[in-house]
Enzyme design. Sequence first.
Site, PDB file in Angstrom:
ATOM      1  N   PHE A 127       0.428  -1.112  -0.036  1.00  0.00           N
ATOM      2  CA  PHE A 127       0.371  -0.380   0.379  1.00  0.00           C
ATOM      3  C   PHE A 127       1.341   1.595  -0.189  1.00  0.00           C
ATOM      4  CE2 PHE A 127      -2.293   3.244   2.344  1.00  0.00           C
ATOM      5  CZ  PHE A 127      -3.457   3.428   1.524  1.00  0.00           C
ATOM      6  N   GLN A 128       0.459   2.650  -0.749  1.00  0.00           N
ATOM      7  CA  GLN A 128       1.213   3.292  -0.506  1.00  0.00           C
ATOM      8  C   GLN A 128       2.813   3.382  -0.845  1.00  0.00           C
ATOM      9  OE1 GLN A 128      -0.148   5.876   2.075  1.00  0.00           O
ATOM     10  NE2 GLN A 128      -1.542   6.770   0.438  1.00  0.00           N
ATOM     11  N   LYS A 177      10.679   2.864   6.369  1.00  0.00           N
ATOM     12  CA  LYS A 177       9.780   3.291   7.373  1.00  0.00           C
ATOM     13  C   LYS A 177      10.118   2.372   8.741  1.00  0.00           C
ATOM     14  CE  LYS A 177       5.443   4.355  10.449  1.00  0.00           C
ATOM     15  NZ  LYS A 177       4.186   3.859   9.910  1.00  0.00           N
TER      16      LYS A 177
END
Lengths: 613, 169
Positions: A127-128, A177
């Site tokens: 996602f993204q 991240k």
Amino acid sequence: MGLRMSQNTQAETSPDQAAGAEILLRALKDQGVEVIFGYPGGAVLPIYDAIFAQNAIRHILVRHEQAAVHAAEGYARSTGKVGVVLVTSGPGATNAVTGLVDALMDSIPIVCLTGQVPTHLIGNDAFQEADTTGITRPATKHNYLVKRSEDLARMVHEAFYVARSGRPGPVVIDLPKDILINKAPYAAAPETPHRSYRPQVEPDAAQIAKAVAQLKSAKRPVIYTGGGVINAGPEASEALRALVRKSGFPCTSTLMGLGAYPAGDPLFLGMLGMHGTYEANLVMHGCDVMLNIGARFDDRVTGRLNAFSPGSKKIHVDIDPSSINKNVPVDIPVVGDAGRVIRAMLAAWDADTTEVDRPAIAAWWKQIDEWRGIDCLKFRQDMTKGAVIKPQHAVQRLYDITRELKAKTGRETFISTEVGQHQMWAAQYFGFDAPNRWLTSGGLGTMGYGLPAAMGVQIAHPDALCIDIAGEASILMNIQEMSTLAQYRLPVKVFILNNQYMGMVRQWQELLHGGRYSESYTAALPDFVKLAESFHGVGLRAKSVDELDDVIRAMIESDRPVIADICVDEKENCFPMIPSGAPHNEMILGPEHGTTLQQGGAKSLTDEGLVLV
Amino acid sequence: MATQDTRSATISVLVENEAGVLARVIGLFSGRGYNIDSLTVAAVDPVLNLSRINIVTSGTDMVIEQIKAQLDRLVPIHKVADLAKGGPYVARELALIKVVCKGADRVEALRLAEAFRARVIDATLESFVFEMTGNTDKLDAFIELMRGLGLAEVSRTGVAAIARGTTTI
């Protein structure tokens, strides 16, 4: 605070370890960063948490990632510092791409931090997720994907070095991240030179001597300067003024270089190129020695290449060796920082005892004054009450009134623009006397640049008057930033030359496509006064010439964001104009000089020119 | 002064051995419309962490100078050398050539392979794989000859090049 806390908890084992996000902020702080323009999202939440826990770096929340980059460009161009952007992964990064290419084309130092999915998900279509380093490779000067925590601090310092060194440009750091969350060691900026990237800044003395000898032998010289002089810092502009005055040679500037040499000085010929002045372009065409400092022989400047300045010896000063001999073969290349080169030339000028051929230069100036006498920028403004405002007149009055303000209060004016006719009128009729006061998207020609750029300038210069000279079409491309202005109480002024057309598109359709104005008229424009009010700003409108000055003064006096909707002549065109593919001496002067686009176009246009943009 | 004639150039580039560096070089060529006639890349110095890229390209003098300047400004690039400009150099390419044939063609293929100093590195009753090293022209000539004798497949490495004598890049 967060940094200190985690350092305490880690103190026993490794005092310099902290979460990646905190290491990142520490590196930014060490690089002197004061402001970040950004927009949060899932992948960058750890950075936002670290921002929350400190006060040294201010975050400006924009409304679209493209605007974040333009705002950082405005900040960078008006201060000479590196602009910093923070966006999330996927759409955050892809939205930033236009801004990155804009900064690449105009050589603006930017560091753009992009979030990325955690390293173990890269390549999984998470996602993204977007291949940000892949997408931005041709959109940046350089980019990094941080794959190991221990590389983080080093890569951040290196990114700043790369962004500001040599020919400046945008650098992306893609931050998975997990890298932001995992503990990482801190490393200070290295003292040692970079392993492979060490651009030459000091010019070669022999080339300087050759260049000066060539200049002194000139009978019809010109000094042509560009954005490189601005990028080399205010001292470079000082040095340029000294060189021009010492030599007594005429000086012209590209769109990007305006302000390096004061517009009102008699040695200055105005801007050159497609919408440059008659005298500047004829000087370029007829000169025998051309000194190009920090400009890149862009196609907007050269016109048809094989007819460009046919009889001149060319000296080209550029910090980027790939700019030299790219479009135009030159006789004396000089690689180096514009400021250092000009100072070296000044020293060599004094050391070389040869006298300049003053009678020849005087004759050259006599010729130039004749060309000047044409008054290529003249326009006719009907001053009777209720008369339609000419866009040139609107810019001229804005300039006059801001200059009065400067004289009275010392308040500085910064001008940004969008892209199109209004941009050219701003360049032609607003005089710049200092560098870093003029911000426009030159290379990429990005509509939507001006409002966020002005926002970035206002952040850097809270007391200055920051005006975006806009068109009604361009302004709608990043109009959402009115909301950012409201949030941070930034009193940016948007001065719209509203002709209801995409004016430059319409002008080209008139010139090249038989006046078939396909899709260049914007029906159903918003009411810009109400639009400003809905964004908590002030809306003003001038419908006729008698209202103009009052609107300009009210705009300037307001301490809030303002949109001034200036309703201008819808059919006005931008002159002089050298059509694409035409040489400099085949300029269309415009109706004030008895030539229309059609007549001028017929003479200058070739099939070859038709395919050009 | 630069001429308008197109010439071939062999450019050797020492680069930081890191992710994405080859993509930067290839992207530069495609993005700016330069030709790549041959390209080879491999790590060459594990201590200094360097790889070497050899590119055979073609263009006018102005274009080739532009290619070198554009390569040189990429951040992870250490050195760019135009081998022909630096004096004499040697350039070699390796090819693996599969020929499928029987009878007289098979004998002729083997005879030509000997003449060209190609080695047989695999053989069946109906096929040979030849290994051949040489400059590009020699490889082209041999492959052309094999076309009439059952040429089935070709795998080539592209050019590796180095200056003659004591000079290094």
